[in-house]
Design an enzyme around this catalytic site. Structure first.
Site, PDB file in Angstrom:
ATOM      1  N   GLU A  71      14.691 -14.275   1.682  1.00  0.00           N
ATOM      2  CA  GLU A  71      15.028 -15.275   2.704  1.00  0.00           C
ATOM      3  C   GLU A  71      14.077 -16.465   2.565  1.00  0.00           C
ATOM      4  O   GLU A  71      14.350 -17.567   3.024  1.00  0.00           O
ATOM      5  CB  GLU A  71      14.845 -14.684   4.119  1.00  0.00           C
ATOM      6  CG  GLU A  71      15.786 -13.563   4.467  1.00  0.00           C
ATOM      7  CD  GLU A  71      15.330 -12.806   5.736  1.00  0.00           C
ATOM      8  OE1 GLU A  71      14.472 -13.317   6.488  1.00  0.00           O
ATOM      9  OE2 GLU A  71      15.848 -11.694   5.949  1.00  0.00           O
ATOM     10  N   ASP A  81       0.827  -1.205   0.000  1.00  0.00           N
ATOM     11  CA  ASP A  81       0.000   0.000   0.000  1.00  0.00           C
ATOM     12  C   ASP A  81       0.872   1.270   0.000  1.00  0.00           C
ATOM     13  O   ASP A  81       1.867   1.342   0.732  1.00  0.00           O
ATOM     14  CB  ASP A  81      -0.868  -0.035   1.263  1.00  0.00           C
ATOM     15  CG  ASP A  81      -1.986   0.949   1.241  1.00  0.00           C
ATOM     16  OD1 ASP A  81      -2.882   0.782   0.409  1.00  0.00           O
ATOM     17  OD2 ASP A  81      -1.972   1.906   2.049  1.00  0.00           O
TER      18      ASP A  81
END
Ligand code: GLC
Length: 556
Positions: free
Chosen positions: A268, A212
């Protein structure tokens, strides 16, 4: 021999094979606004179990990735875009177990799911904000942006973005609405905790995030005043407005740098989608995608087509420009509607035939298409009086007369485009069993609904489904290059382009006019794979296009 080698190397240099691309560069996105999708427990509000119950619709349509607008804990002042706990679910939408089940059910169907991360601001109800207010200005480092005296900065929705906190005796900065205080990412603790929230969901299996208003995450550290501008209204290509150049509040270099940090966190966990809501001209929004390697946000929305013109020349120019700024390894995102803006069909006066062409274009150009729930059946905007608007933007704008917005081709009452999904012709369009739904159901639901269109082979739904199937089956459409047929070789208001990836090659031809057209087909493209209506005909190397006709062809 030499010639064919040259041709082969051309193909290999310019397109990436699917294996080389991250999955999110060749996917299709379906946006769900949870409150309006399907109400499973009869309280008049859509919920997570409702989404789960309707996943097969999304799957059967052929969409590959789902983006859900936020369903985290929130006082719902901006219907979820004001979060008070990033690691919990708002009770009206369900529980943590429901969210986990949603992720798993999506994966079971071979699809992906991305959540909506509102990193720029929280709700005023977030414990971080309450703590900042209570500790006063002499306490530990701030989580939000505070000032004794407001500078001249305007919010993205107009008026000063500084809000006074009596309790703390200072002003806090809110880029969007007063109850959405911006976090202070210059405080390393804030960054760390927010990245932990991101990891929290990645660990649970989400395939990424829609981000957002990502481009306002950082503001000028010295809080310098923004310069004056004559620009009154922000637009897709230039967010400046309200007579101010948003020099120090939007698109700061630190936000672009942060995109790379966030990307590293996601990596990751493997290949995860980051889709940024950013605003500015094309070159500026590209910067959020990182350097030549596309090492920032993997995708950013391009909003310029939200105000498209239904003309072949417009779409030709649009793609040409986008291709210049988003060449491989970047991938543009094509979006025509979302939960903030008028539905795209409104701009063609709710014409279903034109909506078919828009879908065909969106699903066959080089890029990731992002579709808003209900677009696949041609759902239209409702007309809801500002004064009855639940949307906080409608409340903010209620003092202005409606005709100004109509004239500008916009609506500030986002309720109008968030009405419940129209599933069938039963009560409440099959969305809810409650007598009162959170927003009224659009009264055209008896003619525009999923069930009806599923049974009608001329419907928009069936058309979109056919195009999606072809896209999912064909390398050329998923990851091929795009090459236009010169406009001079085509009749007026006809658009044609080729997509090719290795041996997979197709030609798309679209007639944006109401009159019939005859097109000379290039290079043996005479095999019709798909057409808008049975009236499209190929004779030899001549294609006859009916009014608003369109086809996808392969070589004979
Ligand atoms: C974004 C969202 C919008 C929300 C605003 C504040 O523009 O798309 O719905 O109101 O940010 O979070």
């Amino acid at each position: 021999m030499k010639k064919s080698l040259a041709a082969i190397s051309f193909v290999f240099i310019t397109f990436h094979t699917i294996a080389q691309m991250p999955w999110y560069h060749h996917t299709t996105i379906y946006q769900i606004y949870p409150r309006s999708f399907y109400d499973s427990n009869g309280d008049g509000i859509g919920d997570i179990q409702g989404i789960i119950q309707k996943l097969d619709h999304v799957k059967e349509m052929g969409y590959e990735t789902i983006w859900c607008s936020p369903f985290f804990k929130s006082p719902q002042q901006d219907f979820g875009y004001d979060i008070s706990d990033y690691c919990d679910i708002a009770p009206e939408y369900g529980t943590m177990a429901d969210a986990q089940q949603l992720i798993d059910e999506v994966h079971k169907r071979g699809m992906k799911i991305v959540f909506d991360m509102v990193m720029n601001h929280t709700s005023v109800e977030h414990p971080w904000f309450k703590k900042d207010v209570a500790k006063g200005k002499d306490g530990n480092a701030d989580f939000y942006i505070w000032a004794d005296k407001p500078n001249n900065w305007k919010s993205m929705t107009g008026g000063s973005g500084w809000q006074y906190s009596k309790e703390r005796g200072q002003y806090f900065w809110a880029s969007f609405l007063p109850f959405q205080p911006d976090l202070n990412y210059r405080n390393p603790e804030v960054k760390k905790l927010m990245l932990d929230n991101v990891r929290f969901w990645l660990r649970r299996g989400v395939d990424g995030f829609r981000l957002d208003i990502f481009n306002v995450i950082y503001k000028d550290a010295a809080l310098r005043d923004n310069p004056f501008s004559w620009k009154a209204v922000p637009d897709e290509k230039n967010p400046d407005g309200f007579f101010q150049k948003f020099k120090y509040t939007i698109n700061q270099p630190e936000s672009m740098q942060f995109a790379k940090e966030l990307r590293a966190v996601c990596e990751e966990f493997g290949d995860r989608m980051l889709l940024g809501e950013v605003s500015g001209d094309r070159k500026t929004i590209r910067k959020f995608s990182g350097d030549e390697k596309n090492d920032g946000l993997g995708l950013v929305f391009n909003f310029e087509m939200l105000r498209y013109k239904f003309k072949a020349s417009y779409f030709h120019k649009l793609v040409e420009n986008i291709e210049k700024d988003f060449p491989n390894p970047f991938m543009p995102v094509y979006v025509f509607s979302n939960h903030d803006r008028r539905r795209s069909i409104k701009r063609v006066k709710d014409d279903m035939q034109k909506a078919k062409l828009l879908h065909l274009f969106q699903l066959t150009v080089r890029g990731v298409p992002c579709m808003y729930y209900g677009e696949e059946i041609g759902m239209t905007d409702a007309r809801i009086k500002f004064k009855n608007g639940l949307d906080p933007i409608a409340q903010k704008m209620r003092k202005y007369p409606r005709f100004i917005f109509d004239w500008a081709g916009e609506t500030p009452n986002r309720d109008e485009l968030r009405t419940p999904m129209q599933w069938n012709a039963n009560t409440n369009a099959g969305f809810s069993t409650n007598a009162k739904t959170w927003l009224p159901v659009n009264n055209n639901y008896t003619t525009i609904n999923v069930e009806k269109e599923k049974g009608d082979e001329t419907s928009l739904l069936q058309f979109v489904q056919r195009v999606l199937k072809l896209r999912n089956d064909m390398g050329a459409l998923k990851n091929g290059d795009i090459e236009f047929v010169e406009r001079g070789k085509l009749p007026k208001n006809v658009l044609a382009y080729k997509r090719k990836a290795g041996n997979s090659e197709i030609l798309v031809v679209m007639n944006f006019s109401k009159s019939e057209k005859s097109v000379q087909l290039p290079d043996n493209f005479s095999n019709v794979l798909l057409s808008v209506s049975p009236a499209e005909k190929v004779t030899g190397n001549k294609l006859h296009l009916s009014s608003l006709g369109a086809v996808i062809l392969s070589r004979q």
